[in-house]
Enzyme design. Structure first.
Site, PDB file in Angstrom:
ATOM      1  N   ASP A  62       0.813  -1.209   0.000  1.00 53.14           N
ATOM      2  CA  ASP A  62       0.000   0.000   0.000  1.00 53.14           C
ATOM      3  C   ASP A  62       0.849   1.262   0.000  1.00 53.14           C
ATOM      4  OD1 ASP A  62       0.941  -0.377   2.587  1.00 53.14           O
ATOM      5  OD2 ASP A  62      -1.010  -0.865   3.429  1.00 53.14           O
ATOM      6  N   ASN A 131      -7.502  -2.915  14.094  1.00 51.54           N
ATOM      7  CA  ASN A 131      -8.895  -3.262  13.760  1.00 51.54           C
ATOM      8  C   ASN A 131      -8.961  -4.449  12.794  1.00 51.54           C
ATOM      9  OD1 ASN A 131      -8.045  -2.184  11.384  1.00 51.54           O
ATOM     10  ND2 ASN A 131      -9.470  -0.458  11.345  1.00 51.54           N
TER      11      ASN A 131
HETATM   12  C1  GLP Z   1      -0.443   0.371   8.425  1.00 47.59           C
HETATM   13  C2  GLP Z   1      -0.097  -0.398   7.158  1.00 47.59           C
HETATM   14  C3  GLP Z   1      -0.358  -1.853   7.332  1.00 47.59           C
HETATM   15  C4  GLP Z   1       0.316  -2.326   8.608  1.00 47.59           C
HETATM   16  C5  GLP Z   1      -0.302  -1.641   9.787  1.00 47.59           C
HETATM   17  C6  GLP Z   1       0.253  -2.082  11.133  1.00 47.59           C
HETATM   18  O1  GLP Z   1      -1.788   0.628   8.528  1.00 47.59           O
HETATM   19  N1  GLP Z   1      -0.784   0.065   6.019  1.00 47.59           N
HETATM   20  O2  GLP Z   1       0.105  -2.550   6.191  1.00 47.59           O
HETATM   21  O3  GLP Z   1       0.163  -3.706   8.725  1.00 47.59           O
HETATM   22  O4  GLP Z   1      -0.054  -0.264   9.611  1.00 47.59           O
HETATM   23  O5  GLP Z   1       1.342  -1.298  11.476  1.00 47.59           O
HETATM   24  P1  GLP Z   1       2.238  -1.476  12.739  1.00 47.59           P
HETATM   25  O6  GLP Z   1       3.140  -2.606  12.473  1.00 47.59           O
HETATM   26  O7  GLP Z   1       2.970  -0.167  12.854  1.00 47.59           O
HETATM   27  O8  GLP Z   1       1.325  -1.708  13.899  1.00 47.59           O
END
Ligand code: GLP
Length: 228
Positions: A62, A131
Site C-alpha cells: 500500500d 482493527n
Molecule cells: C499500516 C499499514 C499496514 C500495517 C499496519 C500495522 O496501517 N498500512 O500494512 O500492517 O499499519 O502497522 P504497525 O506494524 O505499525 O502496527
C-alpha cells in the site's frame, strides 16, 4: 492457519527474516509482497546484510494518496530507508503504488496487472492493523477486492499519525485488495505487542467475517502467523 509464538519482538523478527531469506534461497526470483509499519522493521534490519536480492521482485502492499515518494512519511521512503537503500536489488523489480498518480484508478489497474504479469505474489508478509486491517483493507472490505483507492478509518489514521507533521495523515490510500493477497502462494503475518492482542485473539477465534479483514486469511491454506 499455523501459529508460532515468540517470547520477544527480537526473536519474532529473527524468524521472520529467516523465512524471507529462505524464500529467496529457494527461488532467487521470488515475488515478495512487502508490508510497512513498525512491526516489520526488525525483520528488515536482519535481512539487509544477508540478502542476495538482485533478481527478487517486490510489491508493496500500500501507499498513501497525495504524498510523493520523497515525503518523509511515505511508504516509499520507509522502504528505501529500511530495505532498498541497503540491498542490491534491480530497481526495475521494485514496485510501490504511486499515490501521486494523476489518474489513481488507472494506477490501481496498472498495479494489479503488474502483479498478475509477475505471476502473482509468491510470499506475502503482512502486518496486522489493530482493527484487523491487512494492507489498508479496512473492516467491511469485500474479500473479492482488488487494488484500489480506499478511505482510511479514523482509528487507522490515529495509529499512523506519529510520522506526519501535526498528525495530518492522508485520508486515502492505495492498497492491494484482499483477493490479491489471497492469490499469494504463501502468507506470513507478523503481529507483535499489546496493541495487537485483541486483533490476535479475534483472528484465533476462527470467525470469518468481512468486518474483520484478516479473517479472510482463514480461506488460504498456507498462512503462518508469527506473534508474541
Ligand atoms: C499500516 C499499514 C499496514 C500495517 C499496519 C500495522 O496501517 N498500512 O500494512 O500492517 O499499519 O502497522 P504497525 O506494524 O505499525 O502496527
Amino acid at each position: 492457519m499455523k501459529w508460532q509464538w515468540y517470547d520477544s519482538y527480537y526473536s519474532l523478527s529473527a524468524h521472520a527474516a529467516q523465512i524471507l531469506l529462505q524464500s529467496i534461497r529457494d527461488d532467487p526470483r521470488v515475488v515478495l509482497g512487502l508490508p510497512t509499519g513498525r512491526t516489520p522493521v526488525g525483520m528488515y534490519e536482519r535481512v539487509v546484510n544477508e540478502c542476495s536480492c538482485h533478481d527478487v521482485v517486490t510489491f508493496n502492499l500500500d501507499e498513501y494518496v497525495g504524498i510523493s515518494c520523497d515525503h518523509p512519511a511515505s511508504y516509499c521512503t520507509y522502504m528505501h530507508r529500511h530495505l532498498f537503500d541497503h540491498i542490491e536489488i534491480d530497481e526495475a523489480n521494485v514496485h510501490i503504488p504511486d499515490g501521486m498518480a494523476p489518474d489513481l484508478d488507472a494506477e490501481c489497474e496498472r498495479y494489479e496487472r503488474a502483479i498478475a504479469d509477475a505471476g502473482r505474489l509468491g510470499v506475502t508478509f503482512l502486518g496486522l492493523g489493530q482493527n484487523g486491517h491487512i494492507g489498508f483493507n479496512e473492516p467491511g472490505t469485500p474479500f473479492t477486492s482488488r487494488t484500489r483507492v480506499v478511505e482510511l478509518t479514523h482509528s487507522t489514521r490515529l495509529a499512523n499519525a506519529g510520522l506526519f507533521e501535526g498528525g495530518r495523515v492522508p485520508e486515502r490510500a492505495i492498497t492491494i485488495g484482499i483477493a490479491t493477497i489471497l492469490d499469494s502462494k504463501r502468507i506470513v503475518v507478523l503481529a507483535s505487542g499489546d496493541s495487537k492482542r485483541e486483533a490476535i485473539a479475534r483472528l484465533r477465534s476462527g470467525e470469518v467475517s468481512e468486518e474483520f479483514p484478516a479473517s479472510a486469511l482463514h480461506k488460504h491454506d498456507n498462512v503462518i502467523v508469527l506473534t508474541t
